[in-house]
Design a protein around this motif. Structure first.
Motif, PDB file in Angstrom:
ATOM      1  N   ASP A   8       0.806  -1.223   0.000  1.00  0.00           N
ATOM      2  CA  ASP A   8       0.000   0.000   0.000  1.00  0.00           C
ATOM      3  C   ASP A   8       0.838   1.272   0.000  1.00  0.00           C
ATOM      4  OD1 ASP A   8       1.110  -0.183   2.462  1.00  0.00           O
ATOM      5  OD2 ASP A   8      -0.783  -0.131   3.601  1.00  0.00           O
ATOM      6  N   GLY A   9       2.146   1.109  -0.245  1.00  0.00           N
ATOM      7  CA  GLY A   9       3.003   2.287  -0.286  1.00  0.00           C
ATOM      8  C   GLY A   9       3.501   2.702   1.075  1.00  0.00           C
ATOM      9  N   SER A  10       3.147   1.948   2.132  1.00  0.00           N
ATOM     10  CA  SER A  10       3.635   2.304   3.462  1.00  0.00           C
ATOM     11  C   SER A  10       5.034   1.758   3.664  1.00  0.00           C
ATOM     12  CB  SER A  10       2.699   1.731   4.525  1.00  0.00           C
ATOM     13  OG  SER A  10       2.668   0.322   4.453  1.00  0.00           O
ATOM     14  N   GLY A  11       5.705   2.252   4.706  1.00  0.00           N
ATOM     15  CA  GLY A  11       7.044   1.766   5.023  1.00  0.00           C
ATOM     16  C   GLY A  11       8.092   2.489   4.213  1.00  0.00           C
ATOM     17  N   PRO A  12       9.371   2.346   4.621  1.00  0.00           N
ATOM     18  CA  PRO A  12      10.465   3.012   3.926  1.00  0.00           C
ATOM     19  C   PRO A  12      10.488   2.648   2.453  1.00  0.00           C
ATOM     20  CG  PRO A  12      11.208   2.036   5.993  1.00  0.00           C
ATOM     21  CD  PRO A  12       9.808   1.561   5.760  1.00  0.00           C
ATOM     22  N   GLY A  13      10.620   3.636   1.598  1.00  0.00           N
ATOM     23  CA  GLY A  13      10.693   3.391   0.158  1.00  0.00           C
ATOM     24  C   GLY A  13       9.332   3.293  -0.487  1.00  0.00           C
ATOM     25  N   GLY A  14       8.304   2.971   0.287  1.00  0.00           N
ATOM     26  CA  GLY A  14       6.963   2.914  -0.255  1.00  0.00           C
ATOM     27  C   GLY A  14       6.698   1.678  -1.084  1.00  0.00           C
ATOM     28  N   ARG A  20      15.374  -4.759   6.963  1.00  0.00           N
ATOM     29  CA  ARG A  20      16.094  -3.922   7.914  1.00  0.00           C
ATOM     30  C   ARG A  20      17.529  -4.401   8.082  1.00  0.00           C
ATOM     31  NH1 ARG A  20      11.756  -5.229  12.386  1.00  0.00           N
ATOM     32  NH2 ARG A  20      11.847  -7.141  11.134  1.00  0.00           N
ATOM     33  N   MET A  21      18.419  -3.466   8.370  1.00  0.00           N
ATOM     34  CA  MET A  21      19.785  -3.822   8.714  1.00  0.00           C
ATOM     35  C   MET A  21      19.830  -4.304  10.157  1.00  0.00           C
ATOM     36  SD  MET A  21      22.073  -0.813   6.901  1.00  0.00           S
ATOM     37  CE  MET A  21      21.344   0.535   7.852  1.00  0.00           C
ATOM     38  N   LYS A  30      15.810   2.755   7.642  1.00  0.00           N
ATOM     39  CA  LYS A  30      16.354   4.049   7.227  1.00  0.00           C
ATOM     40  C   LYS A  30      15.311   4.760   6.366  1.00  0.00           C
ATOM     41  CE  LYS A  30      20.361   5.158   7.159  1.00  0.00           C
ATOM     42  NZ  LYS A  30      21.208   6.031   7.980  1.00  0.00           N
ATOM     43  N   ASP A  31      15.234   6.080   6.538  1.00  0.00           N
ATOM     44  CA  ASP A  31      14.362   6.850   5.652  1.00  0.00           C
ATOM     45  C   ASP A  31      14.877   6.793   4.220  1.00  0.00           C
ATOM     46  OD1 ASP A  31      12.672   7.581   7.698  1.00  0.00           O
ATOM     47  OD2 ASP A  31      13.808   9.394   8.179  1.00  0.00           O
ATOM     48  N   ARG A  32      16.201   6.772   4.088  1.00  0.00           N
ATOM     49  CA  ARG A  32      16.801   6.699   2.756  1.00  0.00           C
ATOM     50  C   ARG A  32      16.984   5.241   2.367  1.00  0.00           C
ATOM     51  NH1 ARG A  32      22.621   9.344   0.905  1.00  0.00           N
ATOM     52  NH2 ARG A  32      22.654   8.430  -1.197  1.00  0.00           N
ATOM     53  N   THR A  33      16.438   4.856   1.215  1.00  0.00           N
ATOM     54  CA  THR A  33      16.518   3.472   0.742  1.00  0.00           C
ATOM     55  C   THR A  33      16.983   3.444  -0.707  1.00  0.00           C
ATOM     56  OG1 THR A  33      14.223   3.432  -0.037  1.00  0.00           O
ATOM     57  CG2 THR A  33      14.613   2.797   2.271  1.00  0.00           C
ATOM     58  N   PHE A  34      17.307   2.256  -1.181  1.00  0.00           N
ATOM     59  CA  PHE A  34      17.557   2.086  -2.616  1.00  0.00           C
ATOM     60  C   PHE A  34      16.773   0.876  -3.111  1.00  0.00           C
ATOM     61  CE2 PHE A  34      20.944  -0.242  -0.495  1.00  0.00           C
ATOM     62  CZ  PHE A  34      21.093  -1.411  -1.235  1.00  0.00           C
ATOM     63  N   GLU A  35      16.501   0.864  -4.392  1.00  0.00           N
ATOM     64  CA  GLU A  35      15.628  -0.154  -4.983  1.00  0.00           C
ATOM     65  C   GLU A  35      16.364  -1.470  -5.215  1.00  0.00           C
ATOM     66  OE1 GLU A  35      12.733   2.845  -7.589  1.00  0.00           O
ATOM     67  OE2 GLU A  35      14.307   1.673  -8.599  1.00  0.00           O
ATOM     68  N   SER A  36      15.623  -2.549  -5.054  1.00  0.00           N
ATOM     69  CA  SER A  36      16.054  -3.861  -5.512  1.00  0.00           C
ATOM     70  C   SER A  36      15.088  -4.277  -6.617  1.00  0.00           C
ATOM     71  CB  SER A  36      16.032  -4.884  -4.374  1.00  0.00           C
ATOM     72  OG  SER A  36      16.502  -6.135  -4.824  1.00  0.00           O
ATOM     73  N   VAL A  37      15.648  -4.608  -7.758  1.00  0.00           N
ATOM     74  CA  VAL A  37      14.840  -4.891  -8.944  1.00  0.00           C
ATOM     75  C   VAL A  37      14.775  -6.393  -9.200  1.00  0.00           C
ATOM     76  CG1 VAL A  37      14.720  -4.567 -11.463  1.00  0.00           C
ATOM     77  CG2 VAL A  37      15.379  -2.663  -9.972  1.00  0.00           C
ATOM     78  N   ALA A  48      15.815  -1.510   0.109  1.00  0.00           N
ATOM     79  CA  ALA A  48      16.763  -1.831   1.166  1.00  0.00           C
ATOM     80  C   ALA A  48      17.243  -0.545   1.812  1.00  0.00           C
ATOM     81  CB  ALA A  48      17.948  -2.603   0.594  1.00  0.00           C
ATOM     82  N   PRO A  49      17.534  -0.573   3.102  1.00  0.00           N
ATOM     83  CA  PRO A  49      18.083   0.622   3.747  1.00  0.00           C
ATOM     84  C   PRO A  49      19.401   1.020   3.086  1.00  0.00           C
ATOM     85  CG  PRO A  49      17.455  -1.036   5.372  1.00  0.00           C
ATOM     86  CD  PRO A  49      17.390  -1.701   4.038  1.00  0.00           C
ATOM     87  N   ASP A  50      19.548   2.293   2.823  1.00  0.00           N
ATOM     88  CA  ASP A  50      20.785   2.782   2.204  1.00  0.00           C
ATOM     89  C   ASP A  50      21.713   3.264   3.310  1.00  0.00           C
ATOM     90  OD1 ASP A  50      22.658   3.467   0.379  1.00  0.00           O
ATOM     91  OD2 ASP A  50      21.487   5.015  -0.628  1.00  0.00           O
ATOM     92  N   GLY A  51      22.425   2.325   3.881  1.00  0.00           N
ATOM     93  CA  GLY A  51      23.318   2.645   4.981  1.00  0.00           C
ATOM     94  C   GLY A  51      24.428   3.581   4.546  1.00  0.00           C
ATOM     95  N   ASP A  52      24.878   4.408   5.476  1.00  0.00           N
ATOM     96  CA  ASP A  52      25.946   5.353   5.171  1.00  0.00           C
ATOM     97  C   ASP A  52      27.180   5.015   5.996  1.00  0.00           C
ATOM     98  OD1 ASP A  52      25.261   6.215   7.743  1.00  0.00           O
ATOM     99  OD2 ASP A  52      24.153   7.968   7.015  1.00  0.00           O
ATOM    100  N   VAL A  53      28.176   5.876   5.939  1.00  0.00           N
ATOM    101  CA  VAL A  53      29.420   5.656   6.666  1.00  0.00           C
ATOM    102  C   VAL A  53      29.157   5.503   8.160  1.00  0.00           C
ATOM    103  CG1 VAL A  53      31.576   6.764   7.363  1.00  0.00           C
ATOM    104  CG2 VAL A  53      30.915   6.733   4.946  1.00  0.00           C
ATOM    105  N   ALA A  54      28.235   6.303   8.690  1.00  0.00           N
ATOM    106  CA  ALA A  54      27.923   6.230  10.119  1.00  0.00           C
ATOM    107  C   ALA A  54      27.349   4.861  10.495  1.00  0.00           C
ATOM    108  CB  ALA A  54      26.949   7.344  10.504  1.00  0.00           C
TER     109      ALA A  54
END
Length: 496
Positions: A8-14, A20-21, A30-37, A48-54
């Motif tokens: 329904d478009g809910s959750g991170p990435g919609g 989750r990591m 994470k609010d910031r995610t990237f697509e898995s195709v 997927a969560p787009d983890g950063d250096v932190a």
């Protein structure tokens, strides 16, 4: 396991599947995610969560703390019990993982009943059973030095914090072949999912968090599209060991990055393996074996035999027979049990494969079958190239697609020369009516694994790895455990 599937478009990435990591025992969104195709459709499967250096910093810090402050490294019984729990969790959730692997990886359902899923799960069982039997102390004879007696022994202890970086093609196999022995050895781990197939690796982290007693921080699973986050896993001062599976160029970069702090590095890299057909071999069997091998997971396997080295007098006959076999390969929906070959992982990879095939034809190879894109998704037809120059790009460089190069030989010595004419040395095979002749050929091939008449070396108790630019170190078996152990020599003067 909590699949966190939403439509329904809910959750991170919609929408789609979100995972989750696992960092420090906590499942992290994470609010910031990237697509898995989904490579079979070209459509977005999930995010997927787009983890950063932190995030990577936090994961490494958690692994360091768990190694230094918990009893994980010294409690062998706990490690064996937790590995048993992980095996049970994987087994109980195998059907969920199967569907996710088919969609995330593009693996055929048939393959998930083998090396894509079911077989890797047994790696965990193997190390859970092996660990209680492994002696971690070896007593040496007492010696007299300068008139005094000395007792001596050697202990094996965990190497420390492990950065485990996996490729996209067999993510379950690659993750568990690193994770299980590292945990058995007493190491703590930061596992980085492949950006093309993050969801199935993140699902592994969820299982660990929710269904095992593995202490917080012992296993951390991260996903990221950030190059800097990935680099940190190879340079961070708190990382002791790096284990990487992927391309040889990236492996060289990792080795260079790790050299500054002299980290232990284990690399499982590319291959350009040769299947040698001797003059006494059954050609129909050879053709079938070569054709169906190159189409396994659409050719996306580092140990696949992508060069077919055949007697010159039989070259044209073998080419015709292999072509006929390729015509029988079922290409299509990987979720269908009758499908033998699925898609390539991405449009990027399909472009690479197609470009190499076109250049091979321009260089003089003869296109016998295939060389065509099939849409939707990232499919590429099984491709056969004949009259291939053994020094050409298509015979020397890893394609990672369903492309077989046929090369003629003029006898056993010439066949061995062709097979060894490669900067890689991962695998290979020979087909012959004379088993001893085949074994003799195998002993002359500079590779880490070798198959005679279809022999299967890929089991949890057999070491896997390569010579030359195919890697450093071994996975699986007792050697795979020893890669994560350090040796410490003790001596004590015996009181008179």
């Amino acid at each position: 396991m909590t699949p966190a599937e939403t439509d329904d478009g809910s959750g991170p990435g919609g929408g789609g599947i979100t995972k989750r990591m696992l960092i420090g025992g906590v499942l992290v969104e994470k609010d910031r995610t990237f697509e898995s195709v989904n490579p079979a459709t070209g459509e977005v499967l999930g995010h997927a969560p787009d983890g950063d250096v932190a995030d990577v910093e936090a994961a490494i810090a958690a692994a360091r703390k768990a190694f230094d402050e918990s009893g994980w490294a010294t409690d062998k019984a706990l490690r064996a019990r937790c590995l048993g729990q992980l095996h049970s969790a994987l087994t109980e959730h195998v059907e969920e993982l199967r569907e996710l692997t088919i969609a995330d990886v593009g693996a055929t359902r048939m393959l998930t009943h083998g090396n894509q899923l079911d077989a890797p799960i047994e790696i965990v069982r193997y190390y859970a059973d092996l660990l209680p039997e492994v002696p971690l102390t070896e007593e040496l004879d007492d010696v007299e030095i300068r008139g005094e007696m000395h007792r001596r022994w050697v202990e094996k202890e965990a190497a420390g914090v492990v950065s485990a970086i996996v490729a996209y093609n067999y993510p379950n196999q690659l993750a568990l072949a690193k994770l299980a022995p590292a945990l058995a050895a007493g190491c703590t781990v930061v596992l980085k999912a492949a950006p093309d197939t993050p969801l199935v690796t993140l699902a592994l982290g969820e299982l660990i968090a929710e269904h095992t007693d593995i202490p917080a921080g012992v296993v951390n699973v991260v996903s990221s599209s950030s190059v800097e986050a990935g680099k940190l896993m190879t340079t961070h001062p708190d990382v002791d060991v790096i284990t990487f599976t992927g391309s040889t160029p990236v492996g060289k970069q990792i080795m260079a990055a790790a050299s500054d702090s002299l980290k232990r590095v284990f690399l499982e890299l590319g291959g350009k393996s040769a299947l040698i057909v001797l003059d006494d071999a059954d050609l129909a069997t050879a053709a079938m074996f070569a054709a169906f091998t190159i189409c396994s997971h659409a050719g996306q396997g580092c140990a696949l035999t992508t060069r077919l080295v055949v007697p010159r007098a039989a070259h044209d006959q073998v080419v015709e027979m292999v072509g006929g076999m390729l015509d029988r390969v079922t290409l299509g929906d990987p979720s269908d049990m009758t499908t033998y070959m699925g898609p390539l992982i991405s449009e990027r990879q399909r472009d690479k494969v197609d470009g190499m095939v076109k250049r091979a034809v321009e260089a003089g190879a003869r296109l016998v079958r295939g060389g065509k894109r099939v849409d939707p998704g990232f499919f590429y037809t099984p491709t056969l190239l004949a009259d291939v120059d053994p020094d050409s790009e298509i015979a020397q460089e890893e394609v990672f697609g369903p492309v077989l190069a046929v090369i003629p030989h003029d006898g056993d010595d010439h066949a061995v020369e062709i097979a060894n004419n490669s900067r890689y040395g991962l695998s290979g095979g020979v087909l012959t009516a004379d088993e001893e002749r085949g074994i003799a050929i195998g002993r002359r091939i500079r590779t880490g694994t070798f198959s005679i008449n279809g022999g299967n070396y890929f089991t949890p108790d057999m070491p896997f790895g390569g010579y030359k630019e195919s890697g450093i170190g071994r996975e699986l078996g007792m050697p795979g455990l020893e890669e994560f152990l350090e040796l410490k020599a003790f001596a004590v003067k015996v009181s008179s």
